[in-house]
Design an enzyme around this catalytic site. Structure first.
Site, short mmCIF file in Angstrom:
data_model
loop_
_atom_site.label_atom_id
_atom_site.label_comp_id
_atom_site.label_asym_id
_atom_site.label_seq_id
_atom_site.Cartn_x
_atom_site.Cartn_y
_atom_site.Cartn_z
N TYR A 135 43.69 -13.83 9.44
CA TYR A 135 45.13 -13.71 9.20
C TYR A 135 45.93 -14.73 10.02
O TYR A 135 47.07 -15.05 9.68
CB TYR A 135 45.64 -12.30 9.54
CG TYR A 135 45.18 -11.23 8.56
CD1 TYR A 135 44.34 -11.53 7.50
CD2 TYR A 135 45.59 -9.92 8.70
CE1 TYR A 135 43.92 -10.55 6.61
CE2 TYR A 135 45.17 -8.93 7.82
CZ TYR A 135 44.33 -9.25 6.79
OH TYR A 135 43.91 -8.28 5.91
N LYS A 190 30.35 -8.28 9.78
CA LYS A 190 29.65 -8.81 8.61
C LYS A 190 28.74 -9.91 9.14
O LYS A 190 28.75 -11.06 8.69
CB LYS A 190 30.70 -9.33 7.60
CG LYS A 190 30.15 -9.70 6.24
CD LYS A 190 29.75 -8.51 5.39
CE LYS A 190 29.09 -8.98 4.12
NZ LYS A 190 28.42 -7.91 3.38
N ASP A 222 30.65 -3.45 4.51
CA ASP A 222 30.48 -2.84 3.18
C ASP A 222 29.88 -1.44 3.31
O ASP A 222 30.30 -0.50 2.64
CB ASP A 222 29.65 -3.73 2.25
CG ASP A 222 28.54 -4.49 2.96
OD1 ASP A 222 28.42 -4.37 4.20
OD2 ASP A 222 27.76 -5.18 2.29
N ASP A 246 42.23 -3.83 8.65
CA ASP A 246 43.36 -3.61 7.74
C ASP A 246 42.91 -2.72 6.59
O ASP A 246 43.55 -1.70 6.25
CB ASP A 246 43.80 -4.99 7.23
CG ASP A 246 45.10 -4.94 6.44
OD1 ASP A 246 45.65 -3.84 6.28
OD2 ASP A 246 45.53 -6.01 5.98
N ASP A 250 43.27 1.77 6.21
CA ASP A 250 43.96 2.40 5.08
C ASP A 250 43.03 3.36 4.35
O ASP A 250 43.44 4.43 3.90
CB ASP A 250 44.46 1.33 4.08
CG ASP A 250 45.88 0.89 4.40
OD1 ASP A 250 46.35 1.17 5.53
OD2 ASP A 250 46.52 0.27 3.54
#
Ligand code: NAD
Length: 362
Positions: A135, A190, A222, A246, A250
């Site tokens: 980001y 990851k 994942d 992020d 959620d």
């Protein structure tokens, strides 16, 4: 104790007003000063994060934030959009550690789309690194490809990067938080594909050796996304990078079925923090007096605990929220048959009354 109050847009003003009433019910002395942020600040001053708002936030011990944004600003150039105010505050205040608890209140088990036995008693804490990763990484942009699958074609690119100190400090935050809970950390990465996250994994493992009493495990993002809906109670503290955090925070929020219930805290190295509900400005219900103020009220409790060193006052707010839920009071987002539907203001009234009653009865 100086609090910068930034209500923002949409339901922001309605829910922050209730949190302030709750804070004022406590017998504590606060200096609270409000300023415009987001779309409201853009309308008044031509910028979503005016200098005066940033100065107020920097000088405060904590920022109580509502929410920003409205679809009507979607066509503005990116730097002027309301959401840029949040990025600007994170960057300028150095808010690198984001805490998002996902707690399933017993009375709201039915609000989740998961089976009750999977989420009953759920209490996990997602710690997301907030100022690095893809980001913020440079360079980024658009250009003509010189290699890849389509040389000569237009392409866009971002840069994923983390420095050692950035990973070390968020890892320490996670291990220290775990020490106050059930002493388990899951680091999500990851590493099987990304260099940045092999580096992340190596450093979290190194830092973990300083916390032999805390159990550390690693999980690919994942798999973490799957495990969160398959067996969420397996997690305690989850620590991860900005982008994975992020998305996973959620997902974790929605396990509880009630975005209107979930607070968050973003802290810097000196425990100065920004406290806000996990949801947005909900333009679809703004001005109707139906928004759930509890996420913001619970964010104020986190503010008392983390930045203002008032853990007992935080406990009082949290137990008042439990008590209004036990009374069967619900805003529309968490309402179910057999409970009493109330508006934003009535919910605030009920929390204030529960605090006052406890104060009188001791
Ligand atoms: P949203 O979280 O605002 O709303 C999603 C849904 O949840 C809507 O149906 C809304 O009515 C409902 N909802 C949200 N909070 C609620 C509450 N307290 N009580 C009852 N219902 C509630 O997300 P969105 O609709 O995708 O975005 C709306 C605007 O908010 C956009 O401009 C977006 O950019 C912005 N946004 C801001 C923040 C922030 O300020 N931190 C975060 C997310 C989105």
């Amino acid at each position: 104790m100086k609090i910068a109050v930034l209500p923002g847009d949409g339901i922001g003003t309605e829910i922050v007003a209730e949190a302030i009433r709750v804070l004022e019910t406590l017998d504590l002395r606060f200096e609270m000063e409000s300023a415009l942020v987001g779309g409201a600040a853009y309308e008044a001053h031509g910028h979503p994060l005016p200098e005066a708002t940033l100065k107020l936030a920097k000088e405060a011990d904590a920022v109580l934030f509502g929410a920003v944004g409205d679809w009507k600003y979607d066509k503005l150039e990116r730097s002027l959009r309301p959401e840029q105010a949040i990025l600007g505050l994170r960057k300028n205040l150095g808010l690198f550690a984001n805490f998002r608890p996902a707690i399933c209140y017993e009375q709201l088990v039915g609000a989740s789309s998961l089976k009750p036995e999977l989420i009953s008693g759920l209490d996990i804490l997602i710690i997301r690194e907030l100022t690095g990763d893809i980001y913020f990484g440079q360079p980024r942009g658009r250009r003509t490809a010189v290699d890849g699958h389509f040389p000569g074609a237009e392409e866009a690119f971002d840069t994923m990067r983390y420095s050692r100190p950035e990973v070390e400090r968020i890892a320490h935050v996670a291990f220290q938080a775990a020490r106050k809970r059930s002493k388990r950390v899951t680091s999500v990465d990851k590493a099987n594909v990304l260099e940045t996250f092999q580096f992340w994994k190596d450093i979290v493992t190194e830092v973990g050796r300083e916390y032999p009493d805390v159990e550390l495990d690693h999980m690919y993002v994942d798999n973490a996304a799957m495990q969160l809906v398959k067996a969420p109670k397996k997690f305690d503290v989850v620590v991860t990078g900005n982008m994975f955090g992020d998305i996973l925070s959620d997902e974790a929020a929605m396990l509880t079925g009630s975005i209107g219930m979930l607070p968050s805290a973003s802290l810097n190295a000196s425990n100065q923090g920004l406290y806000e509900p996990s949801h947005g400005s909900a333009p679809d219900i703004a001005g109707k007096g139906v928004a759930n103020p509890l996420a913001t009220i619970l964010s104020a409790a986190m503010m008392l605990r983390f930045s203002l060193n008032q853990p007992e006052a935080a406990d009082r707010i949290e137990s008042a929220v439990q008590s209004v839920l036990a009374q069967g009071l619900r805003t529309a987002d968490i309402w179910s048959a057999g409970t009493t539907k109330v508006g934003t203001r009535e919910m605030g009234d009920a929390v204030v009354a529960a605090i006052t009653k406890k104060t009188i009865t001791g």
